[in-house]
Scaffold this active site. Structure first.
Site, mmCIF file in Angstrom:
data_model
loop_
_atom_site.group_PDB
_atom_site.id
_atom_site.type_symbol
_atom_site.label_atom_id
_atom_site.label_comp_id
_atom_site.label_asym_id
_atom_site.label_seq_id
_atom_site.Cartn_x
_atom_site.Cartn_y
_atom_site.Cartn_z
ATOM 1 N N ASN A 117 52.268 10.028 29.122
ATOM 2 C CA ASN A 117 52.593 8.612 28.913
ATOM 3 C C ASN A 117 51.353 7.800 29.279
ATOM 4 O O ASN A 117 51.053 7.620 30.456
ATOM 5 C CB ASN A 117 53.778 8.218 29.809
ATOM 6 C CG ASN A 117 54.070 6.726 29.738
ATOM 7 O OD1 ASN A 117 53.623 6.049 28.805
ATOM 8 N ND2 ASN A 117 54.808 6.216 30.710
ATOM 9 N N LYS A 120 50.870 4.708 28.896
ATOM 10 C CA LYS A 120 51.180 3.312 29.264
ATOM 11 C C LYS A 120 50.235 2.379 28.493
ATOM 12 O O LYS A 120 49.887 2.677 27.353
ATOM 13 C CB LYS A 120 51.074 3.103 30.774
ATOM 14 C CG LYS A 120 51.801 4.193 31.571
ATOM 15 C CD LYS A 120 51.950 3.854 33.008
ATOM 16 C CE LYS A 120 52.481 5.068 33.749
ATOM 17 N NZ LYS A 120 53.082 4.760 35.015
ATOM 18 N N HIS A 163 62.112 3.617 30.717
ATOM 19 C CA HIS A 163 61.096 3.821 31.749
ATOM 20 C C HIS A 163 61.263 2.755 32.832
ATOM 21 O O HIS A 163 61.598 1.609 32.537
ATOM 22 C CB HIS A 163 59.690 3.734 31.125
ATOM 23 C CG HIS A 163 58.625 4.237 32.053
ATOM 24 N ND1 HIS A 163 58.119 3.470 33.077
ATOM 25 C CD2 HIS A 163 57.993 5.434 32.131
ATOM 26 C CE1 HIS A 163 57.209 4.181 33.736
ATOM 27 N NE2 HIS A 163 57.116 5.383 33.182
ATOM 28 N N GLU A 198 59.238 1.037 34.375
ATOM 29 C CA GLU A 198 58.434 -0.179 34.178
ATOM 30 C C GLU A 198 59.117 -1.111 33.184
ATOM 31 O O GLU A 198 59.042 -2.333 33.316
ATOM 32 C CB GLU A 198 57.011 0.204 33.736
ATOM 33 C CG GLU A 198 56.223 0.797 34.898
ATOM 34 C CD GLU A 198 55.150 1.801 34.503
ATOM 35 O OE1 GLU A 198 54.734 1.837 33.333
ATOM 36 O OE2 GLU A 198 54.743 2.582 35.400
ATOM 37 N N GLU A 231 62.578 10.320 37.123
ATOM 38 C CA GLU A 231 61.359 9.774 37.720
ATOM 39 C C GLU A 231 61.721 8.855 38.878
ATOM 40 O O GLU A 231 62.083 7.691 38.665
ATOM 41 C CB GLU A 231 60.594 8.945 36.683
ATOM 42 C CG GLU A 231 60.211 9.707 35.439
ATOM 43 C CD GLU A 231 59.034 9.025 34.743
ATOM 44 O OE1 GLU A 231 57.973 9.646 34.675
ATOM 45 O OE2 GLU A 231 59.184 7.873 34.303
ATOM 46 N N GLY A 270 53.055 6.420 39.779
ATOM 47 C CA GLY A 270 51.772 5.727 39.915
ATOM 48 C C GLY A 270 51.379 5.456 41.354
ATOM 49 O O GLY A 270 50.459 4.691 41.626
ATOM 50 N N SER A 273 53.681 10.954 39.705
ATOM 51 C CA SER A 273 52.460 11.483 40.319
ATOM 52 C C SER A 273 52.309 13.001 40.178
ATOM 53 O O SER A 273 51.850 13.680 41.095
ATOM 54 C CB SER A 273 52.371 11.061 41.795
ATOM 55 O OG SER A 273 52.335 9.646 41.899
ATOM 56 N N GLY A 315 51.839 10.245 33.826
ATOM 57 C CA GLY A 315 51.102 9.014 33.554
ATOM 58 C C GLY A 315 49.622 9.207 33.840
ATOM 59 O O GLY A 315 48.873 9.771 33.035
ATOM 60 N N GLY A 316 49.195 8.773 35.016
ATOM 61 C CA GLY A 316 47.772 8.745 35.378
ATOM 62 C C GLY A 316 47.024 10.044 35.107
ATOM 63 O O GLY A 316 45.912 10.024 34.556
HETATM 64 C C1 PEP Z 1 55.031 7.747 34.195
HETATM 65 O O1 PEP Z 1 54.301 6.996 33.578
HETATM 66 O O2 PEP Z 1 56.161 7.955 33.762
HETATM 67 C C2 PEP Z 1 54.530 8.393 35.422
HETATM 68 C C3 PEP Z 1 55.261 9.318 35.974
HETATM 69 O O3 PEP Z 1 53.315 7.994 35.886
HETATM 70 P P1 PEP Z 1 52.425 8.751 37.006
HETATM 71 O O4 PEP Z 1 52.314 10.179 36.595
HETATM 72 O O5 PEP Z 1 51.108 8.028 36.990
HETATM 73 O O6 PEP Z 1 53.136 8.608 38.319
#
Ligand code: PEP
Length: 256
Positions: free
Chosen positions: A10, A12, A98, A100, A170, A176, A216, A237-238
């Site tokens: 993802n 983002k 999500h 966010e 999640e 994040g 994460s 994500g990251g």
């Molecule tokens: C996400 O974007 O759903 C996510 C889990 O981000 P991250 O891996 O950065 O925590």
């Protein structure tokens, strides 16, 4: 039950078309003409889908996802993108619910459910995100929150719709933040979500549905998390912004 793990990147609000091309150039040599013991999905921003479709469209190992879609078909909804439009970009999945979208854009369970139904109407596969905040977890509300999100988000879903859906658990406090749920915390939540699916859709559906962990995930923790019996891949994500780190997570997370 042998469930095929699914790893989804993802991005983002990162990577326009030119950075998408850079990522693709780094990833392609490792995925073209390759088979994986898992599904690989990349979710670029809307404006990069055309570039991603051009570069990954004929790579069978990689599927594309959108990060959102409208609950409406067409019309006066400035700034929105319909599920039908996404199909033109070889998009097969759409991330919905999500945290966010829930927290920053005020998406309610009802809105998310409307989007989930719209996605299914045109055969997109939802990656349906759920998860509790730290306050909810510490207040003993973990199960109540997950029950509400799952029940409302999947309202009106048929067995077939569910079979085309991936759930992403999640915990909001792990997204994040660099803080990951322990494997034990994640497994416990995943087993509970699976039991919720069983209550509504039956034991077979519960055994079949894929539930990803997100929050994460990185190369260093992927193996331990993916070894949990109810965790079937990751939403990342990251750590999925670099092709090398995305690949490393997949490698570490799919080792026997
Ligand atoms: C996400 O974007 O759903 C996510 C889990 O981000 P991250 O891996 O950065 O925590």
């Amino acid at each position: 039950m042998n469930r095929k793990p699914i790893f989804a990147a993802n991005w983002k609000m990162n990577k326009g078309p030119s950075e998408t091309e850079d990522f693709a150039r780094a990833l392609l040599p490792h995925v073209q003409h390759q088979t994986f013991p898992c599904d690989l999905v990349i979710a670029p921003p809307f404006v990069s889908l055309a570039k991603a479709a051009e570069l990954f469209g004929n790579v069978t190992a990689v599927a594309l996802a959108a990060q959102n879609c409208s609950e409406y078909d067409a019309g006066a909804y400035t700034g929105e993108v319909s599920a039908m439009m996404l199909k033109e970009f070889y998009v097969h999945y759409v991330i919905l619910g999500h945290s966010e979208r829930r927290a920053i854009y005020g998406e309610t369970d009802a809105v998310i459910n409307a989007k989930m139904l719209k996605a299914r109407e045109i055969n997109l596969k939802p990656i349906f995100c759920i998860g509790e905040t730290l306050e909810e977890r510490e207040g003993g509300k973990l199960e109540e929150v997950l029950r509400r999100q799952v029940t409302k988000g999947l309202e009106g879903f048929s067995d077939k719709d569910l079979s085309e859906t991936v759930i992403a658990y999640e915990p909001v406090w792990a997204i994040g933040t660099g803080v990951t749920a322990t494997a034990e915390q994640a497994q416990e939540a995943h087993a509970f979500v699976r039991s919720l699916i069983g209550e509504t859709f039956g034991a077979d559906a519960a055994a079949r549905i894929r539930i990803q962990y997100g929050g994460s995930v990185k190369p260093g923790n992927a193996a331990e998390l993916m070894a949990c019996p109810d965790i079937d891949g990751a939403l990342i994500g990251g750590a999925a912004l670099e092709a090398s780190s995305f690949l490393q997570i997949i490698e570490n997370g799919t080792k026997d």
